[in-house]
Write an enzyme that holds these catalytic residues in place. Structure first.
Site, PDB file in Angstrom:
ATOM      1  N   SER A  15      72.303 -17.112 -28.289  1.00 50.26           N
ATOM      2  CA  SER A  15      72.085 -17.700 -29.620  1.00 50.26           C
ATOM      3  C   SER A  15      72.084 -16.648 -30.728  1.00 50.26           C
ATOM      4  CB  SER A  15      70.744 -18.432 -29.647  1.00 50.26           C
ATOM      5  OG  SER A  15      70.733 -19.441 -28.674  1.00 50.26           O
ATOM      6  N   GLY A  16      71.321 -15.574 -30.538  1.00 50.88           N
ATOM      7  CA  GLY A  16      71.215 -14.552 -31.580  1.00 50.88           C
ATOM      8  C   GLY A  16      72.494 -13.759 -31.736  1.00 50.88           C
ATOM      9  N   CYS A  43      69.784 -20.439 -23.749  1.00 55.98           N
ATOM     10  CA  CYS A  43      69.509 -21.747 -24.355  1.00 55.98           C
ATOM     11  C   CYS A  43      70.551 -22.788 -23.944  1.00 55.98           C
ATOM     12  CB  CYS A  43      69.461 -21.615 -25.872  1.00 55.98           C
ATOM     13  SG  CYS A  43      69.300 -23.198 -26.685  1.00 55.98           S
ATOM     14  N   CYS A  48      67.178 -24.364 -22.818  1.00 59.04           N
ATOM     15  CA  CYS A  48      66.807 -25.522 -23.659  1.00 59.04           C
ATOM     16  C   CYS A  48      67.710 -26.740 -23.493  1.00 59.04           C
ATOM     17  CB  CYS A  48      66.839 -25.134 -25.132  1.00 59.04           C
ATOM     18  SG  CYS A  48      66.349 -23.457 -25.483  1.00 59.04           S
ATOM     19  N   LYS A  51      67.875 -28.261 -19.909  1.00 59.07           N
ATOM     20  CA  LYS A  51      66.495 -28.722 -19.660  1.00 59.07           C
ATOM     21  C   LYS A  51      66.246 -30.048 -20.347  1.00 59.07           C
ATOM     22  CE  LYS A  51      63.623 -28.171 -22.494  1.00 59.07           C
ATOM     23  NZ  LYS A  51      62.903 -26.966 -22.864  1.00 59.07           N
ATOM     24  N   TYR A  99      80.988 -22.409 -28.766  1.00 56.10           N
ATOM     25  CA  TYR A  99      80.494 -21.066 -29.113  1.00 56.10           C
ATOM     26  C   TYR A  99      81.649 -20.067 -29.179  1.00 56.10           C
ATOM     27  CZ  TYR A  99      75.455 -21.729 -29.249  1.00 56.10           C
ATOM     28  OH  TYR A  99      74.188 -22.085 -29.638  1.00 56.10           O
ATOM     29  N   ALA A 115      78.573  -4.904 -21.265  1.00 54.44           N
ATOM     30  CA  ALA A 115      78.821  -3.710 -22.074  1.00 54.44           C
ATOM     31  C   ALA A 115      77.535  -2.909 -22.101  1.00 54.44           C
ATOM     32  CB  ALA A 115      79.227  -4.105 -23.480  1.00 54.44           C
ATOM     33  N   GLY A 178      51.799 -21.668 -15.811  1.00 55.38           N
ATOM     34  CA  GLY A 178      51.171 -22.692 -16.649  1.00 55.38           C
ATOM     35  C   GLY A 178      51.736 -22.666 -18.053  1.00 55.38           C
ATOM     36  N   TYR A 180      55.366 -22.967 -20.786  1.00 56.87           N
ATOM     37  CA  TYR A 180      56.367 -23.973 -21.174  1.00 56.87           C
ATOM     38  C   TYR A 180      57.208 -24.417 -19.969  1.00 56.87           C
ATOM     39  CZ  TYR A 180      56.429 -22.770 -26.280  1.00 56.87           C
ATOM     40  OH  TYR A 180      56.157 -22.576 -27.605  1.00 56.87           O
ATOM     41  N   ILE A 181      57.777 -23.439 -19.278  1.00 59.86           N
ATOM     42  CA  ILE A 181      58.779 -23.774 -18.262  1.00 59.86           C
ATOM     43  C   ILE A 181      58.131 -24.486 -17.081  1.00 59.86           C
ATOM     44  CG2 ILE A 181      60.488 -22.809 -16.657  1.00 59.86           C
ATOM     45  CD1 ILE A 181      61.105 -20.681 -18.760  1.00 59.86           C
ATOM     46  N   GLU A 184      57.191 -28.096 -18.117  1.00 61.20           N
ATOM     47  CA  GLU A 184      58.386 -28.912 -18.370  1.00 61.20           C
ATOM     48  C   GLU A 184      59.066 -29.287 -17.050  1.00 61.20           C
ATOM     49  OE1 GLU A 184      59.588 -27.415 -22.869  1.00 61.20           O
ATOM     50  OE2 GLU A 184      60.700 -26.592 -21.198  1.00 61.20           O
ATOM     51  N   ARG A 201      47.214 -19.841 -12.554  1.00 59.51           N
ATOM     52  CA  ARG A 201      46.104 -18.896 -12.335  1.00 59.51           C
ATOM     53  C   ARG A 201      44.940 -19.082 -13.308  1.00 59.51           C
ATOM     54  NH1 ARG A 201      48.770 -13.145 -14.400  1.00 59.51           N
ATOM     55  NH2 ARG A 201      49.175 -13.777 -16.546  1.00 59.51           N
ATOM     56  N   GLY A 265      56.897 -16.422 -16.837  1.00 56.95           N
ATOM     57  CA  GLY A 265      57.270 -15.653 -18.021  1.00 56.95           C
ATOM     58  C   GLY A 265      58.672 -15.092 -17.885  1.00 56.95           C
ATOM     59  N   HIS A 439      54.823 -47.499 -41.727  1.00 61.01           N
ATOM     60  CA  HIS A 439      54.166 -48.447 -40.824  1.00 61.01           C
ATOM     61  C   HIS A 439      55.184 -49.384 -40.178  1.00 61.01           C
ATOM     62  CE1 HIS A 439      50.799 -50.714 -39.314  1.00 61.01           C
ATOM     63  NE2 HIS A 439      51.375 -51.820 -39.723  1.00 61.01           N
ATOM     64  N   GLU A 444      51.994 -42.307 -38.537  1.00 63.59           N
ATOM     65  CA  GLU A 444      51.190 -42.659 -39.712  1.00 63.59           C
ATOM     66  C   GLU A 444      49.744 -42.174 -39.562  1.00 63.59           C
ATOM     67  OE1 GLU A 444      50.388 -46.949 -40.446  1.00 63.59           O
ATOM     68  OE2 GLU A 444      51.398 -47.264 -38.534  1.00 63.59           O
TER      69      GLU A 444
HETATM   70  P1  NDP Z   1      55.135 -18.445 -20.601  1.00 57.24           P
HETATM   71  O1  NDP Z   1      54.849 -17.120 -21.136  1.00 57.24           O
HETATM   72  O2  NDP Z   1      55.068 -19.647 -21.476  1.00 57.24           O
HETATM   73  O3  NDP Z   1      54.167 -18.719 -19.363  1.00 57.24           O
HETATM   74  C1  NDP Z   1      54.112 -17.865 -18.258  1.00 57.24           C
HETATM   75  C2  NDP Z   1      53.072 -18.413 -17.325  1.00 57.24           C
HETATM   76  O4  NDP Z   1      53.055 -17.678 -16.120  1.00 57.24           O
HETATM   77  C3  NDP Z   1      51.675 -18.338 -17.915  1.00 57.24           C
HETATM   78  O5  NDP Z   1      51.010 -19.514 -17.580  1.00 57.24           O
HETATM   79  C4  NDP Z   1      51.076 -17.130 -17.213  1.00 57.24           C
HETATM   80  O6  NDP Z   1      49.703 -17.205 -17.076  1.00 57.24           O
HETATM   81  C5  NDP Z   1      51.744 -17.233 -15.844  1.00 57.24           C
HETATM   82  N1  NDP Z   1      51.850 -15.981 -15.137  1.00 57.24           N
HETATM   83  C6  NDP Z   1      52.402 -14.829 -15.574  1.00 57.24           C
HETATM   84  N2  NDP Z   1      52.367 -13.893 -14.616  1.00 57.24           N
HETATM   85  C7  NDP Z   1      51.781 -14.447 -13.544  1.00 57.24           C
HETATM   86  C8  NDP Z   1      51.453 -13.978 -12.242  1.00 57.24           C
HETATM   87  N3  NDP Z   1      51.733 -12.749 -11.859  1.00 57.24           N
HETATM   88  N4  NDP Z   1      50.832 -14.837 -11.391  1.00 57.24           N
HETATM   89  C9  NDP Z   1      50.546 -16.088 -11.768  1.00 57.24           C
HETATM   90  N5  NDP Z   1      50.849 -16.578 -12.985  1.00 57.24           N
HETATM   91  C10 NDP Z   1      51.441 -15.776 -13.866  1.00 57.24           C
HETATM   92  O7  NDP Z   1      56.529 -18.298 -19.871  1.00 57.24           O
HETATM   93  P2  NDP Z   1      57.613 -19.326 -19.351  1.00 57.24           P
HETATM   94  O8  NDP Z   1      58.251 -18.645 -18.200  1.00 57.24           O
HETATM   95  O9  NDP Z   1      57.053 -20.683 -19.149  1.00 57.24           O
HETATM   96  O10 NDP Z   1      58.611 -19.384 -20.581  1.00 57.24           O
HETATM   97  C11 NDP Z   1      59.121 -18.182 -21.164  1.00 57.24           C
HETATM   98  C12 NDP Z   1      59.296 -18.334 -22.640  1.00 57.24           C
HETATM   99  O11 NDP Z   1      60.434 -19.137 -22.888  1.00 57.24           O
HETATM  100  C13 NDP Z   1      58.158 -19.059 -23.341  1.00 57.24           C
HETATM  101  O12 NDP Z   1      57.140 -18.186 -23.748  1.00 57.24           O
HETATM  102  C14 NDP Z   1      58.826 -19.699 -24.508  1.00 57.24           C
HETATM  103  O13 NDP Z   1      58.780 -18.819 -25.595  1.00 57.24           O
HETATM  104  C15 NDP Z   1      60.258 -19.908 -24.046  1.00 57.24           C
HETATM  105  N6  NDP Z   1      60.488 -21.321 -23.750  1.00 57.24           N
HETATM  106  C16 NDP Z   1      60.404 -22.236 -24.754  1.00 57.24           C
HETATM  107  C17 NDP Z   1      60.603 -23.574 -24.498  1.00 57.24           C
HETATM  108  C18 NDP Z   1      60.492 -24.551 -25.606  1.00 57.24           C
HETATM  109  O14 NDP Z   1      60.540 -24.163 -26.768  1.00 57.24           O
HETATM  110  N7  NDP Z   1      60.318 -25.838 -25.331  1.00 57.24           N
HETATM  111  C19 NDP Z   1      60.916 -24.061 -23.175  1.00 57.24           C
HETATM  112  C20 NDP Z   1      60.970 -23.022 -22.189  1.00 57.24           C
HETATM  113  C21 NDP Z   1      60.761 -21.725 -22.482  1.00 57.24           C
HETATM  114  P3  NDP Z   1      48.686 -16.827 -18.266  1.00 57.24           P
HETATM  115  O15 NDP Z   1      48.698 -18.009 -19.193  1.00 57.24           O
HETATM  116  O16 NDP Z   1      47.392 -16.681 -17.547  1.00 57.24           O
HETATM  117  O17 NDP Z   1      49.177 -15.577 -18.869  1.00 57.24           O
END
Ligand code: NDP
Length: 462
Positions: A15-16, A43, A48, A51, A99, A115, A178, A180-181, A184, A201, A265, A439, A444
């Protein structure tokens, strides 16, 4: 004649990168752009867009159930995973073509290769070994799902990359994380009929979101039948002779599934790019360090999007690219604005949010007013679905500004986009109050919550 082959060379066609390259080329700059995989980046190709298509697919089971309350009898329904994958792949190929076309129509030179950076003005096209020079270089290589090599059996796990291309729909899946991904995909798989367990965790999913959104989503997901294990992690994953996977958790659970997906992450793609030897400074997470104008530690090299780990969102990468163009090619120094970014989590129910959570606002301001509504939507009255919608406005009592808006429920993402404008414009609660309601809608509620549900003063609810 310039001493360089190109005015701008972009590494990475997401994207960027594509936005920076295409707009620079449209301004008459000589642009080269290299992409090793497919144009469109995470994306479009494996994020995105596919997904969201999966989210739509996964909602039909509930639509069919809800229909009977409105007088419909829906016949037997069946889901075909291969058919969804084929349709999704076709759409992604179409978008990828757009694209490329955008770049080609503006006469950018495309390199279908990795590259790497040689120095502040030179890149090496890996496929051919060719060296090309450019006055400016943009690194826009994005990020990849974090791996977890310390987890015994991690080789049996998948990430979101593979989830888009599974040969068959698993009967049962375990999703770790826990963020976004994780939430979702847990909802996508559950909606498609997969027995789904989420393991996280922390105490509650979506750690940086408003508490009501987190708890509300958790409850709604459990009510649908998704099993959520908090404060637990995988200790090891083993493959049984029948091909199924067995996961053992720290708290002693033994879980059996066909796939284990990690969503822990995303890490910036900065490995083996020649960055360190070219003098580009990285932070402790391996992200490219940039200044307020996306300039790296080497003056002619810039970095945009997820590779800089500022805010990992597509619109942010695009915005950073446009700021780069303004600054470098339109003589209008513009620094990316990362304040008040509206965002949506495409969980089911969805979360749409902008600004501060109640918890963050309570720390930042001495007194806040919280306006909160929790209700069954009109559609649910006939469908019989128990799910509740939650809406929340967080107001700084001192100046009445709305500093946070949070929605859990259908179309929350769509609403977050518009709330983003209101908050960016600095609207006060009085502006919300004098806005006429539409309404009958769920939205609302946002303009009819006249009295605060409660206040938080010096961190204490009063
Ligand atoms: P996030 O950073 O949202 O979440 C990562 C999760 O993994 C957290 O819950 C984190 O826990 C956990 N975690 C990290 N390391 C470990 C570990 N070693 N053991 C157990 N749990 C762990 O990352 P995602 O992968 O879900 O998404 C990446 C990024 O992509 C997002 O931050 C977002 O910016 C983007 N995204 C946006 C979307 C949207 O706009 N709808 C959709 C999908 C992705 P803790 O909370 O404790 O740190």
């Amino acid at each position: 004649m310039s001493e360089f082959d190109f005015d701008l060379f972009v590494i990475g066609g997401g994207s960027g990168g594509v936005r920076a390259g295409r707009v620079a080329a449209s301004l008459g700059k000589r642009v080269g752009i290299a992409e090793e995989y497919r144009f469109g980046g995470t994306c479009v190709i494996r994020g995105c867009v596919p997904k969201k298509l999966f989210v739509y697919a996964s909602q039909y089971a509930e639509h069919f159930e809800d229909a009977s309350g409105f007088g419909w009898s829906v016949g037997e329904s069946r889901f075909d995973w291969r058919k969804l994958i084929e349709a999704k792949d076709k759409e992604i190929t179409r978008l990828e073509g757009l694209y490329r076309k955008g770049l080609e129509n503006n006469h950018a030179t495309i390199y279908e290769s990795r590259a790497v950076l040689v120095d502040g003005h030179t890149v090496r096209i890996v496929k051919t070994g060719q060296l090309v020079t450019a006055e400016r270089i943009v690194i826009a290589t994005g990020a990849s799902p974090a791996e977890h090599p310390a987890l015994p059996g991690h080789e049996h796990t998948i990430t979101s990359n593979e989830a888009f291309h599974l040969e068959s729909l698993p009967k049962a899946i375990l999703v770790a994380g826990g963020g976004y991904i994780a939430v979702e995909f847990a909802n996508i798989f559950h909606g498609l009929g997969v027995e789904t367990t989420l393991i996280y965790r922390g105490k509650e999913v979506l750690s940086r979101f408003d508490g009501d959104m987190r708890r509300g989503l958790h409850k709604a997901m459990e009510e649908k039948g998704i099993r959520i294990l908090c404060e637990d992690i995988f200790e090891k994953i083993e493959k049984r002779p029948d091909g199924r996977l067995v996961a053992e958790t720290m708290k002693g659970e033994t879980l059996v599934a066909d796939q284990v997906m990690l969503a822990l992450g995303r890490r910036p793609n900065t490995q083996d790019l020649g960055l360190e030897s070219a003098g580009i400074a990285l932070d402790e997470k391996g992200a490219v360090k940039v200044d307020a104008y996306s300039r790296t530690s080497v003056a002619s090299v810039f970095a945009l999007g997820d590779v800089t780990d500022r805010v990992q969102l597509t619109p942010v990468a695009i915005h950073e690219a446009m700021c780069f163009i303004e600054t470098e090619y339109r003589d209008n120094p513009t620094s990316p604005d990362h304040d008040l970014i509206p965002t949506a989590v495409f969980s089911q129910p969805e979360i749409g949010t902008v600004g501060l959570s109640e918890e963050a606002a309570a720390k930042q301001f001495s007194e806040i007013e919280v306006y909160r509504a929790e209700f069954r939507t009109m559609k649910a009255t006939l469908s019989g679905r128990a799910e509740k919608m939650i809406m929340k406005l967080i107001v700084n009592a001192a100046d009445r500004k709305v500093v946070g808006a949070h929605i859990l429920g259908h179309d929350a993402g769509e609403m977050a986009q518009l709330l983003g404008i209101s908050l960016k414009a600095g609207c006060t609660k009085d502006d919300f109050d004098r806005t006429m309601a539409v309404h009958p809608t769920a939205a609302e509620e946002l303009v009819t919550m006249y009295a605060p549900s409660y206040r938080v003063r010096d961190g204490e609810r009063v």
